[in-house]
Design a protein around this motif. Structure first.
Motif, PDB file in Angstrom:
ATOM      1  N   CYS A  61      41.005  42.711  30.319  1.00  0.00           N
ATOM      2  CA  CYS A  61      42.066  42.029  29.558  1.00  0.00           C
ATOM      3  C   CYS A  61      43.476  42.495  29.940  1.00  0.00           C
ATOM      4  O   CYS A  61      44.453  41.969  29.435  1.00  0.00           O
ATOM      5  N   VAL A  85      45.539  34.778  24.172  1.00  0.00           N
ATOM      6  CA  VAL A  85      46.484  35.106  25.235  1.00  0.00           C
ATOM      7  C   VAL A  85      47.775  35.643  24.620  1.00  0.00           C
ATOM      8  O   VAL A  85      48.413  34.961  23.814  1.00  0.00           O
ATOM      9  N   TYR A 105      41.109  39.662  23.934  1.00  0.00           N
ATOM     10  CA  TYR A 105      42.492  39.354  24.292  1.00  0.00           C
ATOM     11  C   TYR A 105      42.628  39.175  25.800  1.00  0.00           C
ATOM     12  O   TYR A 105      41.767  39.591  26.569  1.00  0.00           O
ATOM     13  N   HIS A 106      43.756  38.582  26.187  1.00  0.00           N
ATOM     14  CA  HIS A 106      44.146  38.582  27.596  1.00  0.00           C
ATOM     15  C   HIS A 106      45.646  38.838  27.627  1.00  0.00           C
ATOM     16  O   HIS A 106      46.432  38.031  27.120  1.00  0.00           O
ATOM     17  N   LEU A 108      49.105  39.063  29.297  1.00  0.00           N
ATOM     18  CA  LEU A 108      49.778  38.497  30.472  1.00  0.00           C
ATOM     19  C   LEU A 108      50.731  39.503  31.124  1.00  0.00           C
ATOM     20  O   LEU A 108      50.953  39.473  32.328  1.00  0.00           O
ATOM     21  N   LEU A 128      42.928  35.091  34.258  1.00  0.00           N
ATOM     22  CA  LEU A 128      42.560  34.318  33.066  1.00  0.00           C
ATOM     23  C   LEU A 128      41.877  33.012  33.476  1.00  0.00           C
ATOM     24  O   LEU A 128      40.826  32.647  32.930  1.00  0.00           O
ATOM     25  N   ILE A 140      40.648  29.036  24.118  1.00  0.00           N
ATOM     26  CA  ILE A 140      41.784  29.881  24.488  1.00  0.00           C
ATOM     27  C   ILE A 140      42.845  29.691  23.408  1.00  0.00           C
ATOM     28  O   ILE A 140      43.273  28.558  23.144  1.00  0.00           O
ATOM     29  N   PHE A 142      46.645  30.426  22.407  1.00  0.00           N
ATOM     30  CA  PHE A 142      47.943  30.899  22.900  1.00  0.00           C
ATOM     31  C   PHE A 142      48.693  31.577  21.748  1.00  0.00           C
ATOM     32  O   PHE A 142      48.971  30.943  20.736  1.00  0.00           O
TER      33      PHE A 142
END
Lengths: 205, 205
Positions: A61, A85, A105-106, A108, A128, A140, A142
């Protein structure tokens, strides 16, 4: 500023490189250190260096972590099919605090911002898209800040993954809990009416 | 705050020991360091440690210095017979900036403040009295902040040296240059009337 000591000047100059810390504040902080035991300054210096050299980012992540795969990603009780994200670790901490999200989670690592010279390739977007391509991800979410840069980033990622079989959503924009209606800006208020929710579901939290 | 990394947590905790820096600000600063090259954090850590271990205090005036006797005290062009008593190095720097003082300084290292547990013996007062006792000092200028603690410290030192042949003065309290009269507090305004100066002398600076 004219300093009577080169050592002091050096320390102040280095401190004032940090965002939001000017020369005066830096001097105040450094003089404070001089009044404290030397062990304290030592501990600070060590902690900063160890952090800078030793810190890792989760391979899955990209969140800050001491190990290869972070606690959240390694937790078998979390739902791998939902990925939220976010921009950075602060957002992860903020969402974790609410205890209302049980997916992964991811991170950025920023937002697309041409003015600051940050393009899509400076962010962890490719990994991702790879995750989505591999399948197994159902949704997903945001969760970027509601700014021009945040919206641009959302849209860029959306375009990359829209052809895959994955649902996309964005966290609700609306008036904050405790806010007075009359002081809310018109865009937020407008969105909160467009995106109104069934009254029963608003009773849940 | 729950951190995903012990190293990060340590760094944030150490940073938030500094005055005026809370956990949130500390996290912001530390995340900034992570985005910068490691050399920068290294330089900061080194500068802080070198300063803390290497810094000296002038044997004569107790100001921060890299050598045994500071530049100001070692300067033969300065008037040794006038000593300006200040709280710390920031006051020395502020007065030096005005270019209106050509004597020497004496840095107390604080003000008498019973609430904070700071008594006369925690400050560099004995060495000041010694200087006066040795003779050669014609005037002592008190340049401490105009607070209860500053006034107490002034008065304490004054009592110690009043029997010696030395003039004492305090920097003028009055309205700041550029200040509106109507917004000035009554004590300052009252003092500025009591301590009025001949008009011609006010034209000098």
């Amino acid at each position: 500023m004219e300093f009577s000591s080169k050592l002091l000047e050096n320390a102040v100059n280095e401190m004032s490189q940090l965002p939001g810390i000017g020369k005066r504040t830096a001097l105040r902080l450094v003089l404070h250190m001089l009044r404290q035991p030397a062990t304290q300054t030592n501990a600070l210096s060590q902690a900063l260096m160890q952090m800078r050299t030793g810190i890792k980012f989760c391979k899955s992540c990209h969140n800050i972590s001491d190990v290869d795969v972070c606690e959240i990603c390694a937790n078998p009780n979390r739902d791998e099919s939902v990925i939220c994200v976010v921009e950075d670790i602060r957002d992860v901490m903020a969402i974790e605090n609410t205890s209302s999200f049980k997916g992964l989670y991811h991170v950025l690592g920023g937002k697309i911002s041409p003015i600051d010279g940050i393009g899509p390739h400076d962010l962890n977007i490719v990994s991702l898209v790879e995750k989505v391509k591999l399948g197994g991800v159902k949704e997903i979410i945001f969760a970027l800040s509601s700014t021009m840069e945040g919206d641009t980033t959302n849209f860029y990622i959306f375009k990359q993954i829209q052809d895959f079989d994955v649902a996309t959503s964005t966290i609700a924009r609306g008036i904050s809990v405790g806010d007075e209606l009359e002081y809310t800006d018109e865009i937020t208020l407008g969105r909160s009416i467009l995106n109104r929710v069934p009254f029963e579901s608003s009773l849940k939290l």
